[in-house]
Scaffold this motif. Structure first.
Motif, short mmCIF file in Angstrom:
data_model
loop_
_atom_site.label_atom_id
_atom_site.label_comp_id
_atom_site.label_asym_id
_atom_site.label_seq_id
_atom_site.Cartn_x
_atom_site.Cartn_y
_atom_site.Cartn_z
N CYS A 88 0.86 -1.19 0.00
CA CYS A 88 0.00 0.00 0.00
C CYS A 88 0.89 1.23 0.00
N SER A 89 0.36 2.33 -0.52
CA SER A 89 1.14 3.56 -0.41
C SER A 89 0.49 4.48 0.61
N LEU A 90 1.29 5.40 1.10
CA LEU A 90 0.88 6.24 2.22
C LEU A 90 0.74 7.69 1.78
N GLU A 91 -0.38 8.30 2.16
CA GLU A 91 -0.61 9.71 1.86
C GLU A 91 -1.13 10.40 3.13
N PHE A 92 -0.96 11.71 3.15
CA PHE A 92 -1.31 12.46 4.36
C PHE A 92 -2.15 13.68 4.01
N MET A 93 -3.18 13.90 4.80
CA MET A 93 -3.99 15.12 4.63
C MET A 93 -4.18 15.74 6.00
N ARG A 94 -4.42 17.04 5.99
CA ARG A 94 -4.74 17.70 7.25
C ARG A 94 -5.90 18.65 7.03
N VAL A 95 -6.93 18.49 7.86
CA VAL A 95 -8.07 19.39 7.81
C VAL A 95 -8.32 19.86 9.24
N SER A 107 -11.39 21.11 11.87
CA SER A 107 -12.84 21.23 12.03
C SER A 107 -13.21 21.38 13.49
N TYR A 108 -12.24 21.34 14.36
CA TYR A 108 -12.53 21.25 15.78
C TYR A 108 -11.84 22.34 16.58
N LYS A 109 -12.57 22.93 17.49
CA LYS A 109 -11.98 23.91 18.42
C LYS A 109 -12.35 23.45 19.82
N GLY A 110 -11.37 23.16 20.67
CA GLY A 110 -11.66 22.69 22.02
C GLY A 110 -12.43 21.39 21.98
N THR A 111 -13.58 21.33 22.66
CA THR A 111 -14.35 20.09 22.66
C THR A 111 -15.58 20.18 21.76
N GLU A 112 -15.72 21.26 21.01
CA GLU A 112 -16.89 21.42 20.13
C GLU A 112 -16.52 21.37 18.65
N THR A 113 -17.24 20.58 17.89
CA THR A 113 -16.99 20.48 16.46
C THR A 113 -17.59 21.70 15.75
N THR A 114 -17.06 22.01 14.58
CA THR A 114 -17.65 23.08 13.77
C THR A 114 -17.99 22.48 12.41
N HIS A 115 -18.85 23.13 11.67
CA HIS A 115 -19.23 22.59 10.37
C HIS A 115 -18.29 23.06 9.28
N GLN A 116 -17.48 24.02 9.61
CA GLN A 116 -16.54 24.58 8.65
C GLN A 116 -15.30 23.68 8.59
N ILE A 117 -15.02 23.14 7.41
CA ILE A 117 -13.83 22.29 7.28
C ILE A 117 -12.80 23.01 6.42
N THR A 118 -11.62 23.21 6.97
CA THR A 118 -10.57 23.91 6.25
C THR A 118 -9.49 22.92 5.84
N MET A 119 -9.11 22.95 4.56
CA MET A 119 -8.07 22.05 4.06
C MET A 119 -6.70 22.68 4.34
N LEU A 120 -5.88 22.00 5.13
CA LEU A 120 -4.56 22.53 5.47
C LEU A 120 -3.44 21.81 4.72
N LEU A 121 -3.68 20.54 4.37
CA LEU A 121 -2.71 19.78 3.57
C LEU A 121 -3.51 18.84 2.67
N ASP A 122 -3.25 18.93 1.38
CA ASP A 122 -4.04 18.18 0.39
C ASP A 122 -3.21 17.03 -0.20
N VAL A 123 -3.86 16.06 -0.86
CA VAL A 123 -3.13 15.02 -1.59
C VAL A 123 -3.17 15.37 -3.08
N GLU A 124 -2.17 14.90 -3.80
CA GLU A 124 -2.14 15.14 -5.25
C GLU A 124 -3.16 14.21 -5.92
N LYS A 125 -3.77 14.72 -6.98
CA LYS A 125 -4.76 13.93 -7.72
C LYS A 125 -4.15 12.61 -8.20
N LYS A 126 -2.93 12.66 -8.71
CA LYS A 126 -2.32 11.44 -9.27
C LYS A 126 -2.05 10.37 -8.19
#
Ligand code: IMP
Ligand code: MG
Length: 184
Positions: A64-71, A73-92
């Motif tokens: 298997c190959s390994l990829e990493f993403m970072r989003v 969505s969470y502040k403290g103990t409460e979730t938010t509906h806003q999801i921000t992409m901080l690290l994306d994977v390449e399409k290929k």
């Protein structure tokens, strides 16, 4: 708050031994289910999944190959509906691949359902989800993970990668955080 992390733990929810059993079982299942896959990709959702991901991948005995993403969505103990992409994977990296998204915990389900659609839109052949922990009682979107380590009650948990304001990720087990730590 002091420097003894153990003092902030109400109780241990999953011990190191229990986690090892869970990762072994999931790794075996993933291996079995993907034997005929031509391109298997495991995506680690940083930062919370990093410990689980590192253990899980070593229990999978097919390539298997390994990829990493970072989003975020969470502040403290409460979730938010806003999801921000901080690290994306390449399409290929995911195009034509059988992708398994690896998460630490599912709460509302917003993060994973968003990521599932996003990876599918990049042309993955299939997209599955694997989570160490699931809080099904908290779900606000319709999402059923393909692989689940353990279902847990609606408690705020920390350790084994999971944090409260960036703290406790390095505890080797999963514990319930004392309410007095965040209800101040
Ligand atoms: P969802 O989008 O509401 O499903 O939130 C998922 C994300 O919220 C996870 O990846 C965690 O980062 C975070 N999260 C949810 N519950 C907990 C918890 O009990 N402890 C620590 N982080 C949590
Ligand atoms: Mg997370």
């Amino acid at each position: 708050m002091n420097n003894n992390m153990q003092n902030d733990v109400e109780s241990v929810l999953l011990s190191e031994e229990q986690i090892d059993e869970i990762t072994s079982k999931l790794g075996k299942q993933i291996t079995e289910d993907n034997k005929s896959s031509k391109k298997l990709v495991l995506i680690c959702i940083l930062k919370g999944s990093v410990v689980f991901y590192a253990d899980l991948m070593r229990k999978i005995s097919i390539p298997c190959s390994l990829e990493f993403m970072r989003v975020s969505s969470y502040k403290g103990t409460e979730t938010t509906h806003q999801i921000t992409m901080l690290l994306d994977v390449e399409k290929k990296a995911v195009e034509g691949a059988d992708v398994i998204i690896v998460e630490d915990i599912i709460d509302s389900g917003n993060t994973l359902s968003h990521l599932k659609n996003y990876i599918a839109s990049k042309g993955a052949a299939s997209v599955k989800t694997c989570t160490l922990l699931d809080k099904p009682s908290r779900r606000v979107v319709n999402l059923t993970p393909d692989y689940v380590g353990a279902e847990i009650p609606d408690e705020f948990v920390i350790g084994y990668g999971l944090d409260y304001n960036e703290r406790y990720r390095n505890l080797p087990y999963v514990g319930i955080l004392k309410r007095e730590v965040y209800e101040k």
